[in-house]
Design a protein around this motif. Structure first.
Motif, PDB file in Angstrom:
ATOM      1  N   ASN A 112      21.760  -7.648  37.314  1.00  0.00           N
ATOM      2  CA  ASN A 112      21.784  -7.282  35.896  1.00  0.00           C
ATOM      3  C   ASN A 112      21.236  -8.413  35.029  1.00  0.00           C
ATOM      4  O   ASN A 112      20.545  -8.174  34.032  1.00  0.00           O
ATOM      5  N   GLY A 113      21.545  -9.656  35.400  1.00  0.00           N
ATOM      6  CA  GLY A 113      21.025 -10.790  34.654  1.00  0.00           C
ATOM      7  C   GLY A 113      19.517 -10.884  34.743  1.00  0.00           C
ATOM      8  O   GLY A 113      18.844 -11.194  33.750  1.00  0.00           O
ATOM      9  N   ILE A 158      29.117 -12.277  26.075  1.00  0.00           N
ATOM     10  CA  ILE A 158      28.870 -11.020  26.784  1.00  0.00           C
ATOM     11  C   ILE A 158      27.631 -11.134  27.653  1.00  0.00           C
ATOM     12  O   ILE A 158      27.618 -10.710  28.815  1.00  0.00           O
ATOM     13  N   LYS A 159      26.571 -11.737  27.105  1.00  0.00           N
ATOM     14  CA  LYS A 159      25.339 -11.899  27.886  1.00  0.00           C
ATOM     15  C   LYS A 159      25.583 -12.767  29.116  1.00  0.00           C
ATOM     16  O   LYS A 159      25.073 -12.487  30.205  1.00  0.00           O
ATOM     17  N   GLU A 160      26.376 -13.825  28.948  1.00  0.00           N
ATOM     18  CA  GLU A 160      26.651 -14.711  30.074  1.00  0.00           C
ATOM     19  C   GLU A 160      27.490 -14.006  31.136  1.00  0.00           C
ATOM     20  O   GLU A 160      27.260 -14.191  32.344  1.00  0.00           O
ATOM     21  N   ALA A 161      28.438 -13.176  30.689  1.00  0.00           N
ATOM     22  CA  ALA A 161      29.248 -12.405  31.638  1.00  0.00           C
ATOM     23  C   ALA A 161      28.374 -11.438  32.427  1.00  0.00           C
ATOM     24  O   ALA A 161      28.588 -11.212  33.629  1.00  0.00           O
ATOM     25  N   LEU A 162      27.359 -10.876  31.769  1.00  0.00           N
ATOM     26  CA  LEU A 162      26.422  -9.979  32.445  1.00  0.00           C
ATOM     27  C   LEU A 162      25.593 -10.757  33.470  1.00  0.00           C
ATOM     28  O   LEU A 162      25.411 -10.312  34.607  1.00  0.00           O
ATOM     29  N   GLN A 210      26.360 -13.470  35.032  1.00  0.00           N
ATOM     30  CA  GLN A 210      27.180 -13.941  36.141  1.00  0.00           C
ATOM     31  C   GLN A 210      27.752 -12.811  36.996  1.00  0.00           C
ATOM     32  O   GLN A 210      28.433 -13.067  37.978  1.00  0.00           O
ATOM     33  N   GLY A 211      27.443 -11.576  36.622  1.00  0.00           N
ATOM     34  CA  GLY A 211      27.927 -10.448  37.403  1.00  0.00           C
ATOM     35  C   GLY A 211      29.354 -10.049  37.093  1.00  0.00           C
ATOM     36  O   GLY A 211      29.937  -9.205  37.787  1.00  0.00           O
ATOM     37  N   ARG A 220      29.578  -1.866  30.859  1.00  0.00           N
ATOM     38  CA  ARG A 220      30.687  -2.560  30.190  1.00  0.00           C
ATOM     39  C   ARG A 220      30.166  -3.485  29.093  1.00  0.00           C
ATOM     40  O   ARG A 220      30.736  -3.549  27.999  1.00  0.00           O
ATOM     41  N   ALA A 221      29.084  -4.213  29.391  1.00  0.00           N
ATOM     42  CA  ALA A 221      28.514  -5.113  28.381  1.00  0.00           C
ATOM     43  C   ALA A 221      28.053  -4.323  27.161  1.00  0.00           C
ATOM     44  O   ALA A 221      28.223  -4.760  26.017  1.00  0.00           O
ATOM     45  N   TYR A 222      27.480  -3.134  27.409  1.00  0.00           N
ATOM     46  CA  TYR A 222      27.026  -2.287  26.309  1.00  0.00           C
ATOM     47  C   TYR A 222      28.211  -1.805  25.464  1.00  0.00           C
ATOM     48  O   TYR A 222      28.171  -1.863  24.227  1.00  0.00           O
TER      49      TYR A 222
END
Length: 239
Positions: free
Chosen positions: A111-112, A172-176, A178-179, A185-187
């Motif tokens: 995803n990243g 949120i972007k960093e969580a995406l 890092q998986g 969920r990010a959306y």
């Protein structure tokens, strides 16, 4: 590797070139982070078997388009030359798309990595995007389909990634990346903060009732309040 006919089909024969003659530059160099475990495995294999000519490095104007991990492994293994295929592209955008498709065909993008690719491709198309009108929405829709084809995902997922890229917090972007978060969920986390909060209008009747009740308790005892309640019930029944 079979590619879409949209790319220039001119491809020169495989040749051996010195490793120092190849350039690793943006936007290709850091488009896909090198996975250290994969790099270590390729280095070990090259130390034993040399460079696999079945997977040459793809270059454009001597810039590495595809094969950064293989080139780094070759340097680490002490190889002086590597096999390359020189390709022609109309411009950097086309070369970038080719690089993304190579990675997409080779493995599933994280995803990243999808977000990183979308950022690069959209950044290059933004300058030429038409003004915001009815025809623009059609253009964006087509762009989502094209971009989805390049990344190997649905146009719906492209639009969600675009919303994340435009509005999500850095956390949120960093969580995406890092998986820790899926794209969905990010959306959802991103759009939740953008939805208008439900506005609760003050209930003036309720405020008046509470005020009167407080006044009644201050003026009457329990017996008097019971009589008042009974009188009000009779009054309402006769209305």
């Amino acid at each position: 590797m079979k590619m879409s006919s949209k790319f220039c089909n001119i491809e020169f024969p495989l040749v051996q070139v010195p490793v120092w003659s190849l350039k690793m530059e943006e936007p290709f160099r850091n488009l896909f982070p090198i996975r250290q475990t994969v790099l270590a495995e390729i280095i070990d294999d090259m130390n034993v078997n040399g460079f696999d000519f079945g997977h040459p490095i793809v270059v454009w104007k001597m810039i590495v388009v595809d094969g950064h991990t293989r080139l780094k492994a070759a340097i680490a293994a002490g190889l002086e030359t590597v096999p390359v295929i020189c390709r022609q592209f109309n411009d950097e955008n086309e070369a970038l798309e080719y690089a993304i498709r190579c990675q997409r065909n080779r493995r599933n993008l994280t995803n990243g990595e999808l977000l990183q690719c979308l950022q690069q491709l959209d950044m290059r198309k933004k300058a030429g995007r038409p003004a915001n009108n009815s025809s623009c929405s059609m253009s964006r829709g087509k762009s989502s389909v094209d971009l989805g084809e390049t990344l190997g995902i649905s146009c719906k997922k492209v639009e969600r990634l675009r919303a994340i890229n435009a509005y999500a917090t850095d956390e949120i972007k960093e969580a995406l990346r890092q998986g820790k978060y899926s794209i969905n969920r990010a959306y959802e986390e991103t759009m939740r903060s953008r939805r208008p909060q439900e506005k609760i209008e003050p209930d003036t009747d309720a405020e008046l009732v509470h005020s009167i009740m407080a006044d009644i308790h201050a003026r009457m005892n329990e017996i008097q309040i019971r009589k008042l309640v009974k009188a009000l019930q009779i009054e309402l029944a006769n209305c």
